[in-house]
Design a protein around this motif. Structure first.
Motif, mmCIF file in Angstrom:
data_model
loop_
_atom_site.group_PDB
_atom_site.id
_atom_site.type_symbol
_atom_site.label_atom_id
_atom_site.label_comp_id
_atom_site.label_asym_id
_atom_site.label_seq_id
_atom_site.Cartn_x
_atom_site.Cartn_y
_atom_site.Cartn_z
ATOM 1 N N ILE A 141 0.837 -1.211 0.000
ATOM 2 C CA ILE A 141 0.000 0.000 0.000
ATOM 3 C C ILE A 141 0.871 1.260 0.000
ATOM 4 O O ILE A 141 0.583 2.225 -0.721
ATOM 5 C CB ILE A 141 -0.962 -0.015 1.223
ATOM 6 N N ALA A 142 1.951 1.245 0.777
ATOM 7 C CA ALA A 142 2.820 2.433 0.833
ATOM 8 C C ALA A 142 3.400 2.743 -0.543
ATOM 9 O O ALA A 142 3.425 3.900 -0.983
ATOM 10 C CB ALA A 142 3.940 2.206 1.857
ATOM 11 N N ASN A 179 -9.166 -3.214 6.005
ATOM 12 C CA ASN A 179 -8.520 -1.899 5.956
ATOM 13 C C ASN A 179 -7.661 -1.746 4.703
ATOM 14 O O ASN A 179 -7.705 -0.703 4.030
ATOM 15 C CB ASN A 179 -7.672 -1.716 7.221
ATOM 16 N N MET A 180 -6.898 -2.793 4.371
ATOM 17 C CA MET A 180 -6.062 -2.719 3.166
ATOM 18 C C MET A 180 -6.932 -2.587 1.920
ATOM 19 O O MET A 180 -6.642 -1.799 1.027
ATOM 20 C CB MET A 180 -5.183 -3.959 3.052
ATOM 21 N N ALA A 181 -8.003 -3.359 1.873
ATOM 22 C CA ALA A 181 -8.890 -3.309 0.707
ATOM 23 C C ALA A 181 -9.461 -1.907 0.539
ATOM 24 O O ALA A 181 -9.520 -1.376 -0.577
ATOM 25 C CB ALA A 181 -10.015 -4.335 0.864
ATOM 26 N N GLN A 182 -9.876 -1.307 1.638
ATOM 27 C CA GLN A 182 -10.476 0.028 1.550
ATOM 28 C C GLN A 182 -9.457 1.072 1.126
ATOM 29 O O GLN A 182 -9.760 1.979 0.344
ATOM 30 C CB GLN A 182 -11.143 0.391 2.882
ATOM 31 N N GLN A 183 -8.226 0.945 1.611
ATOM 32 C CA GLN A 183 -7.174 1.883 1.170
ATOM 33 C C GLN A 183 -6.904 1.728 -0.326
ATOM 34 O O GLN A 183 -6.714 2.712 -1.038
ATOM 35 C CB GLN A 183 -5.883 1.625 1.950
ATOM 36 N N ALA A 184 -6.885 0.485 -0.794
ATOM 37 C CA ALA A 184 -6.638 0.248 -2.227
ATOM 38 C C ALA A 184 -7.775 0.805 -3.081
ATOM 39 O O ALA A 184 -7.542 1.415 -4.129
ATOM 40 C CB ALA A 184 -6.462 -1.250 -2.475
ATOM 41 N N ILE A 185 -9.012 0.613 -2.620
ATOM 42 C CA ILE A 185 -10.170 1.143 -3.357
ATOM 43 C C ILE A 185 -10.085 2.670 -3.424
ATOM 44 O O ILE A 185 -10.358 3.272 -4.470
ATOM 45 C CB ILE A 185 -11.490 0.650 -2.711
ATOM 46 N N ASP A 186 -9.651 3.287 -2.336
ATOM 47 C CA ASP A 186 -9.484 4.751 -2.336
ATOM 48 C C ASP A 186 -8.455 5.192 -3.371
ATOM 49 O O ASP A 186 -8.515 6.319 -3.882
ATOM 50 C CB ASP A 186 -9.040 5.242 -0.950
ATOM 51 N N GLN A 206 -14.162 -13.707 4.171
ATOM 52 C CA GLN A 206 -15.583 -13.690 3.805
ATOM 53 C C GLN A 206 -16.274 -12.453 4.387
ATOM 54 O O GLN A 206 -17.100 -11.823 3.714
ATOM 55 C CB GLN A 206 -16.256 -14.985 4.288
ATOM 56 N N ALA A 207 -15.903 -12.083 5.598
ATOM 57 C CA ALA A 207 -16.481 -10.874 6.207
ATOM 58 C C ALA A 207 -16.062 -9.634 5.425
ATOM 59 O O ALA A 207 -16.855 -8.706 5.211
ATOM 60 C CB ALA A 207 -16.028 -10.764 7.664
ATOM 61 N N THR A 208 -14.808 -9.622 4.970
ATOM 62 C CA THR A 208 -14.320 -8.505 4.156
ATOM 63 C C THR A 208 -15.108 -8.409 2.850
ATOM 64 O O THR A 208 -15.553 -7.326 2.458
ATOM 65 C CB THR A 208 -12.814 -8.688 3.861
#
Ligand SMILES: [Zn+2]
Ligand SMILES: [Zn+2]
Length: 282
Positions: A141-142, A179-186, A206-208
């Motif tokens: 992500i960084a 959290n990582m998924a949401q940062q990537a989507i952003d 599955q929850a993600t």
């Protein structure tokens, strides 16, 4: 209709029955596949992947050096792959590239350097990227943020950045945190789930998947690996992407056809948008 957004069917695992594998995908409703070349960039592995995409209307190609092989990436490899991408309109993405700290096939500092270098190549070719990240989520992500995030220097460059990040790429075979998924989507990325989503122990994943918006999701097989339930243990193939789509549909409380329709539209928006594969004007 379904899209397998990430498969490896150009390799020897399918030499005996590739035509049948492609036919079974079609019969299962898999209209489109993205075949991702991997291996030693000096070996002809990527030429093989592009040749498969040239041969079949339902198959597109991605080329880029996997983090396992980062130590093999040099100027000659760069020239060879850039030429290949420019020569074939069937190459619609650069990847898979990224970081894999689970295995130490290439030193981590080399992986990071080659990852950055290939992100810049993809950007110069105006190609979306296919990201592989394993046990390296913070560094991934960084680096994506540094190399692909908005600069905010001027309105003009902001508009260009917005256009670039709207089709930034995909985090394939996602196994990271919400959290990582949401940062990537952003950052403009899509998140692709493979057969491991269907595994009994994958409750966090599955929850993600349940939380993320379907408009940012893709499905894939990553075959020959990660065969979904109920076929686990057998060689995987693109037709099986339907099992992962069904599983995702159940998590979301929608019909499998709905997941197929939306993830297919997402794939087209990301990889087949106008200008894909073309070099932007200087
Ligand atoms: Zn991968
Ligand atoms: Zn892969």
């Amino acid at each position: 209709m379904f899209v397998d957004s990430h498969c490896h069917i150009d390799g020897p695992e399918y030499d005996a029955d590739r035509a049948e594998v492609i036919a079974r995908a079609r019969d299962a409703g898999v209209t489109t596949m993205l075949n991702v070349g991997t291996g030693d960039p000096h070996s002809g592995a990527f030429e093989r992947a592009v040749a498969l995409a040239e041969k079949h209307e339902s198959i597109y190609g991605a080329i880029g050096v996997h983090p396992h092989d980062a130590k093999l990436f040099d100027d000659a490899a760069e020239d060879r792959l850039i030429n290949l991408a420019k020569q074939s309109a069937r190459v619609i993405a650069w990847g898979e590239i990224g970081l894999d700290y689970h295995y130490d096939h290439s030193p981590h500092d080399v992986q990071r350097e080659v990852f950055r270098r290939q992100l810049r190549i993809a950007r110069s070719l105006n190609l979306p990227v296919v990201i592989h990240s394993r046990e390296a989520d913070d560094d991934t992500i960084a680096i994506l943020r540094e190399e692909m995030g908005s600069t905010g220097v001027s309105p003009v460059s902001q508009a260009q950045d917005a256009r670039a990040t709207s089709r930034a790429g995909v985090l394939h075979c996602f196994g990271g945190s919400l959290n990582m998924a949401q940062q990537a989507i952003d950052l403009g990325f899509y998140i692709s789930f493979a057969g491991n989503l269907t595994f009994k122990k994958a409750t966090d994943l599955q929850a993600t998947a349940r939380t993320l918006p379907l408009e940012r999701l893709l499905v894939e097989t990553d075959c020959p690996y990660l065969t979904p339930v109920p076929f686990r243990g057998k060689r995987n193939e693109p037709a099986r992407v339907v099992e992962t789509a069904k599983y995702l549909a159940a998590l979301k409380g929608v019909a499998a056809e709905e997941v197929g329709r939306i993830t297919s539209a997402n794939f087209a928006r990301l990889f087949l948008a106008d200008g894909a594969g073309e070099t932007p004007p200087a």
